[in-house]
Scaffold this motif. Sequence first.
Motif, PDB file in Angstrom:
ATOM      1  N   VAL A 147      35.151 -46.349 -13.715  1.00  0.00           N
ATOM      2  CA  VAL A 147      35.790 -46.602 -12.370  1.00  0.00           C
ATOM      3  C   VAL A 147      34.562 -46.668 -11.524  1.00  0.00           C
ATOM      4  O   VAL A 147      33.730 -45.882 -11.045  1.00  0.00           O
ATOM      5  N   THR A 148      34.421 -47.962 -10.975  1.00  0.00           N
ATOM      6  CA  THR A 148      33.375 -48.425 -10.122  1.00  0.00           C
ATOM      7  C   THR A 148      33.767 -48.146  -8.583  1.00  0.00           C
ATOM      8  O   THR A 148      34.845 -48.154  -8.371  1.00  0.00           O
ATOM      9  N   PRO A 149      32.830 -47.978  -7.650  1.00  0.00           N
ATOM     10  CA  PRO A 149      33.009 -47.788  -6.334  1.00  0.00           C
ATOM     11  C   PRO A 149      33.752 -48.978  -5.806  1.00  0.00           C
ATOM     12  O   PRO A 149      33.823 -50.260  -6.255  1.00  0.00           O
ATOM     13  N   SER A 150      34.553 -48.839  -4.905  1.00  0.00           N
ATOM     14  CA  SER A 150      35.556 -49.893  -4.239  1.00  0.00           C
ATOM     15  C   SER A 150      35.531 -49.851  -2.753  1.00  0.00           C
ATOM     16  O   SER A 150      35.513 -48.726  -2.232  1.00  0.00           O
ATOM     17  N   LEU A 151      35.397 -51.108  -2.075  1.00  0.00           N
ATOM     18  CA  LEU A 151      35.307 -51.159  -0.749  1.00  0.00           C
ATOM     19  C   LEU A 151      36.583 -50.932  -0.122  1.00  0.00           C
ATOM     20  O   LEU A 151      36.860 -50.826   1.161  1.00  0.00           O
ATOM     21  N   SER A 152      37.553 -51.010  -0.985  1.00  0.00           N
ATOM     22  CA  SER A 152      38.912 -50.624  -0.398  1.00  0.00           C
ATOM     23  C   SER A 152      39.393 -49.379  -0.222  1.00  0.00           C
ATOM     24  O   SER A 152      40.387 -48.954   0.076  1.00  0.00           O
TER      25      SER A 152
END
Length: 648
Positions: free
Chosen positions: A626-631
């Motif tokens: 799970v990568t970071p998300s700007l959303s």
Amino acid sequence: MRLKCWCKFLLVLGLSALADIASSAEPRGVLPRGQAQEREIGSSYLIGGWWFQYLGRSAERAELWLFPHLDAVPEIFTAPKDAATWQGSLDSVFHPGEGRFANLFNAAEVLNELYEPRTQAPARRQAARLLGLYRRLHPDPKGPYYLRPYEKDLERALGAGDREWLAARQAWQAEMLKRAPRAGTQAPALRVPCPLEQGPKEYYRRLVADGYLDLAVIGGNLYDPGNATFNSWEHVEKLRGALRRLGLNAEGFRDSNERTLLTGTARMLGQSVRVRVNLTGGSTREHRIVRTVANFVEGLARADLVFYHGHSNYESGKYWLSESPNEFACFQIGMSEPRDLTEKCYGLGRKPYQIFGFQSCTSYPRYARTVRWHYERELPGWNGALGVLGNPTLCSMRDFAPRYAALVELLLQERPPREILQKLNALVQDQNTPHLVMRGLLQPRLSFIVPRGVKMKDFQEEDADAPSQVFGEGADGRTYASTEVFVQDTPGEIVQAVPLPGRLYGLGGDGILYEYGEGTGGAMRASAASRDPKLKFVFAARTDDRGRPRVLLTGADGRLYRYEPGASGPSADLMPPRGVRFVAAGLDEEQRIVAQGDDEAYYAWDAKARRYEKLERAPGWDRQSVTPSLSGRGIAGELWTPEGVLRP
């Protein structure tokens, strides 16, 4: 090497880019004399279509103006009251009413004059004086590389009176430059930086903030052994023709019959900008070789855009700036040992922003990538930015002129980077020509989506032969994939980056899953997961099912989809519980698929029971999946760049 003796697109995309190249673009001539008292020392003014910096008045009350040359040393012009011409300290003459130069200084041309057998003694002595002054004023303490072989000859050519003259001129110029807080032209409307979050405008501003868009075009070795022909000059001439059709005019340095300079006035960012293009090609002729070497060295140091074309010489890391083997014209700048960037070149990284284009076989991994890493890792204190273009594999030279003429026109139109890359890659003259690889062109370099507060410490580009991924190590000890491989018109258009072996997936804010890497031919493209235009995604994660890496996607419809590279599309077999829409998903620390619902609850998929189990608390996400998300779903992220955190 020169003998050591004294006696030795093509149909352009339209003419809109340079619509303002005309005598009517700016009023010709100097400012009215009645405005003289309004001028400020150190400020820049547009005179006859050229930018000059005002340095005040001489003891004789003549105005003094500083002019930026293409080869490092600025020239001070003396403008007596009501004079029709201005005389420069390096022998140039400017006609302000006509907006043109006569006898325009260029160090390589003066060197050619010095060694030209037909040069008469008085002119030879003047050439020696000019080169002596240029050498003393040059910012590199060792002097420019292309003059070093001739320094003993120059010293022998100067008499005691000449040395006294040189010392006096050097001291005078240094004293005049002290008048300006910052020596150099600066267009008044382009002094204030633009926010990077707004897209490419800040990079355009950096390119032309001094009022000039300067290009160095360099041809190298393009010998064809089958036909026994030298082809470098031919491609330079094709590009010259395409640029002239854009409205640029041929100029000459000194009295040279070879008009290597093209100039014109354009309108960029609401400001008049002077375009200067110095085009030199590889050759077996000695005077052309000197001209090309000087253009390469000074172009790397001072030009806004540097374009090279020629053979990669069997991926040796060497570029030959001559058609015949010549150590003077050989530059080792590629592979793992770019030693000549340090030994033969000077002033690298002084520009706030530059663009390099390398049109040669496998030029991106072997040359462009090496030059870029040299800037970013080896230049102490460098805080600029660099955009590069290159070919990932073998290429055809037939595409050089149409592609790079189109690049110049699109830049003059201030077009965004994605449009630029699409149009350049569409200009293919040979079916075997690869897509261009573009990094940092009008967009941030080394951009990473990271959890809030994490800083990046180190960077590396994996797989030099197939440049599909760039990774960085965060201050939290974790590895992150960079979004820079995806061409974005505005930072943050890619909201997540999901790395898989040999390729990188990026989820766009438009709901499309993009990919870059194996099978894309060096281009960013929409993946097969986004083949259905009605299907949009809001979150992406990585899963490994029996050793097969896949992308787990959360659809805007609230369902989960799995996509395997190479598949014709995604599969949707993980329906959410009744009345729930999923907004994010990934693996937990037990390697189970866990989804977050729009009810803020979390659901774990039970593969045996084929149903979801509602969790009592938020799971511990597996950070490798799970990568970071700007959303903001799952792991909230922010966009990190070396120039600061951006919040699109």
